[in-house]
Write a protein that holds these residues in place. Structure first.
Motif, short mmCIF file in Angstrom:
data_model
loop_
_atom_site.label_atom_id
_atom_site.label_comp_id
_atom_site.label_asym_id
_atom_site.label_seq_id
_atom_site.Cartn_x
_atom_site.Cartn_y
_atom_site.Cartn_z
N VAL A 272 -14.08 -16.54 73.81
CA VAL A 272 -12.87 -17.18 73.31
C VAL A 272 -13.10 -18.67 73.12
CG1 VAL A 272 -10.45 -17.71 73.80
CG2 VAL A 272 -11.36 -15.42 74.32
N ALA A 273 -13.82 -19.29 74.09
CA ALA A 273 -14.07 -20.73 73.99
C ALA A 273 -14.90 -21.06 72.76
CB ALA A 273 -14.78 -21.20 75.26
N GLU A 274 -15.84 -20.21 72.40
CA GLU A 274 -16.71 -20.48 71.26
C GLU A 274 -16.06 -20.13 69.93
OE1 GLU A 274 -21.03 -19.97 73.57
OE2 GLU A 274 -20.30 -18.37 72.24
N GLU A 275 -15.21 -19.10 69.93
CA GLU A 275 -14.55 -18.69 68.69
C GLU A 275 -13.26 -19.46 68.43
OE1 GLU A 275 -15.80 -16.74 66.49
OE2 GLU A 275 -17.52 -15.99 67.64
N MET B 96 -12.87 -7.66 90.88
CA MET B 96 -12.90 -8.16 89.50
C MET B 96 -14.34 -8.16 88.98
SD MET B 96 -11.68 -11.87 87.95
CE MET B 96 -13.03 -12.74 88.71
N ASP B 97 -14.50 -7.76 87.74
CA ASP B 97 -15.79 -7.81 87.08
C ASP B 97 -16.03 -9.25 86.61
OD1 ASP B 97 -18.07 -7.52 85.55
OD2 ASP B 97 -17.08 -6.39 83.95
N LEU B 98 -16.59 -10.08 87.50
CA LEU B 98 -16.74 -11.51 87.19
C LEU B 98 -17.59 -11.71 85.93
CD1 LEU B 98 -16.29 -14.46 87.96
CD2 LEU B 98 -18.35 -14.31 89.39
N PHE B 99 -18.69 -10.99 85.83
CA PHE B 99 -19.57 -11.15 84.68
C PHE B 99 -18.83 -10.85 83.38
CE2 PHE B 99 -22.65 -9.22 81.70
CZ PHE B 99 -23.48 -10.31 81.50
N GLY B 100 -18.10 -9.73 83.35
CA GLY B 100 -17.36 -9.35 82.15
C GLY B 100 -16.26 -10.33 81.82
N HIS B 101 -15.55 -10.84 82.83
CA HIS B 101 -14.46 -11.79 82.59
C HIS B 101 -14.99 -13.13 82.08
CE1 HIS B 101 -12.21 -8.75 84.73
NE2 HIS B 101 -11.08 -9.43 84.58
N VAL B 102 -16.14 -13.56 82.65
CA VAL B 102 -16.73 -14.82 82.20
C VAL B 102 -17.24 -14.69 80.76
CG1 VAL B 102 -18.65 -16.44 82.57
CG2 VAL B 102 -17.29 -15.63 84.52
N ARG B 103 -17.78 -13.53 80.41
CA ARG B 103 -18.22 -13.32 79.05
C ARG B 103 -17.04 -13.42 78.08
NH1 ARG B 103 -22.76 -11.55 76.79
NH2 ARG B 103 -23.70 -10.87 78.75
N CYS B 104 -15.89 -12.90 78.48
CA CYS B 104 -14.69 -13.02 77.65
C CYS B 104 -14.28 -14.48 77.48
CB CYS B 104 -13.54 -12.21 78.26
SG CYS B 104 -13.77 -10.42 78.17
N ALA C 85 -10.39 -4.56 71.97
CA ALA C 85 -9.08 -4.92 71.43
C ALA C 85 -8.64 -6.27 71.99
CB ALA C 85 -8.05 -3.84 71.76
N GLN C 86 -7.71 -6.93 71.28
CA GLN C 86 -7.29 -8.27 71.71
C GLN C 86 -6.46 -8.25 72.99
OE1 GLN C 86 -5.78 -10.78 68.59
NE2 GLN C 86 -4.57 -12.03 70.01
N PRO C 87 -5.52 -7.32 73.19
CA PRO C 87 -4.72 -7.37 74.43
C PRO C 87 -5.56 -7.30 75.70
CG PRO C 87 -3.64 -5.98 72.81
CD PRO C 87 -4.98 -6.32 72.25
N PRO C 88 -6.55 -6.38 75.82
CA PRO C 88 -7.38 -6.39 77.04
C PRO C 88 -8.15 -7.69 77.21
CG PRO C 88 -7.63 -4.32 75.86
CD PRO C 88 -6.88 -5.25 74.96
N LEU C 89 -8.56 -8.30 76.10
CA LEU C 89 -9.27 -9.58 76.18
C LEU C 89 -8.36 -10.65 76.76
CD1 LEU C 89 -11.61 -11.50 75.57
CD2 LEU C 89 -10.73 -11.70 73.23
N SER C 90 -7.13 -10.72 76.27
CA SER C 90 -6.17 -11.70 76.79
C SER C 90 -5.91 -11.47 78.27
CB SER C 90 -4.87 -11.63 76.00
OG SER C 90 -5.09 -11.94 74.63
N ARG D 208 -10.92 -13.16 66.83
CA ARG D 208 -12.34 -13.20 66.50
C ARG D 208 -13.20 -12.91 67.74
NH1 ARG D 208 -10.64 -17.71 63.36
NH2 ARG D 208 -11.38 -19.14 65.00
N ALA D 209 -12.77 -13.43 68.89
CA ALA D 209 -13.52 -13.18 70.13
C ALA D 209 -13.50 -11.69 70.48
CB ALA D 209 -12.93 -14.00 71.28
N ALA D 210 -12.34 -11.04 70.28
CA ALA D 210 -12.24 -9.61 70.57
C ALA D 210 -13.16 -8.81 69.65
CB ALA D 210 -10.79 -9.15 70.42
#
Length: 321
Positions: A13-16, A1-9, A29-34, A21-23
């Protein structure tokens, strides 16, 4: 798992408080973010968000992890930025060397030029013979150096080769001091003062070979490098030494007790270039090579070694052919 990329996501989301809006903020795109947020929740074993059709809110566990997630991202960004600066030579450590006896003026000019080219670079500069430089480069203890040729250049990349003619140092009462220039054969009967052979064996052998071909075979070769020590030998044992035109005295001029004269036909020269491992070049090494070249090609008596000649390894030495 790309921990850095997942934590950035997760942080986006937490801030938006909104996946759409986070995507958009992350340029995805939103589906990969979810999917990434769900994957992170699964890996951590912690539910990070409460989701409804109208809102996204942090769970108590998500709220506790948010500050640490932000710290992780900040630390990673700092780490990557430092790595980029090191890669680009804008910071980090450069371990470099110049030959023994390099004059103060070029040393100062090289350091000043490096600081100008790479302001954030820490420079560890050593005074080492060619043999010592080659050994330390091979042991990964040195990043770059300025070596005298000929030498074993296996596995090394080289900057342009420069040439500096050598003249002869004589006591002022020597009959040869009255000449405008001195043929090698006229030095017969004088001992010769040279640097220790271990410092640059191939160059040492080449100088003696050229002297012999020019009609001068010294009865005794004495070893010394320091100016005062060499001066003492020249006066006490009827010896001569070879030196560039501005060391220790101006070309054709005299010091308190030493005279420099050119050799007829300029048969002797010191050839040198920067050197570094072929597989470890970088911006810092390039800055060192460029700076040394800029400084030394403006030194009196230095010229490009033209036409360029290849180095050929022989059983006991290397020679320029």
């Amino acid at each position: 798992m790309d921990l850095f990329g997942h934590v950035r996501c997760f942080v986006a989301v937490a801030e938006e408080r909104h996946f759409g809006r986070a995507a958009a903020r992350l340029g995805m795109a939103q589906p990969p973010l979810s999917q990434r947020v769900q994957r992170l929740e699964k890996e951590l074993g912690v539910r990070l968000f409460e989701r409804t059709s109208r809102s996204v809110t942090l769970t108590p566990g998500g709220a506790l992890l948010l500050d640490q997630a932000r710290a992780l991202l900040a630390g990673t960004d700092t780490f990557l930025a430092a790595a980029r600066r090191i890669r680009d030579g804008r910071t980090g450590l450069l371990r470099a060397a110049l030959p023994s006896g390099t004059a103060a003026e070029p040393v100062a000019a090289i350091l000043a030029g490096l600081h100008h080219r790479q302001p954030g670079l820490e420079i560890e500069l050593h005074e080492l013979s060619t043999a010592e430089q080659l050994a330390r480069i091979a042991a990964h203890e040195l990043d770059a150096g300025l070596v005298h040729h000929p030498c074993d250049t296996t596995g090394l990349a080289l900057g342009p080769v420069l040439r500096r003619e050598l003249g002869v140092l004589l006591p002022p009462d020597s009959p040869l001091a009255a000449r405008a220039d001195v043929p090698l054969s006229a030095l017969t009967g004088h001992d010769l003062v040279l640097f220790p052979r271990k410092d640059a064996p191939a160059l040492y052998d080449e100088l003696l070979t050229t002297c012999a071909r020019g009609g001068y075979t010294p009865a005794t070769v004495r070893h010394g490098q320091g100016d005062r020590f060499v001066r003492g030998l020249l006066h006490s044992v009827r010896a001569v030494a070879f030196a560039p035109p501005d060391l220790p005295y101006p070309a054709g001029g005299s010091g308190p007790d030493i005279v420099w004269r050119p050799l007829t036909g300029a048969p002797l020269a010191i050839r040198f270039s920067t050197a570094w491992p072929q597989d470890r070049a970088g911006a810092a090494v390039t800055a060192f090579a460029d700076t040394v070249l800029d400084v030394l090609r403006d030194t009196p008596g230095v010229s490009a070694d033209l036409p360029p000649s290849p180095l050929h390894l022989r059983p006991a030495s290397e020679y320029w052919l």
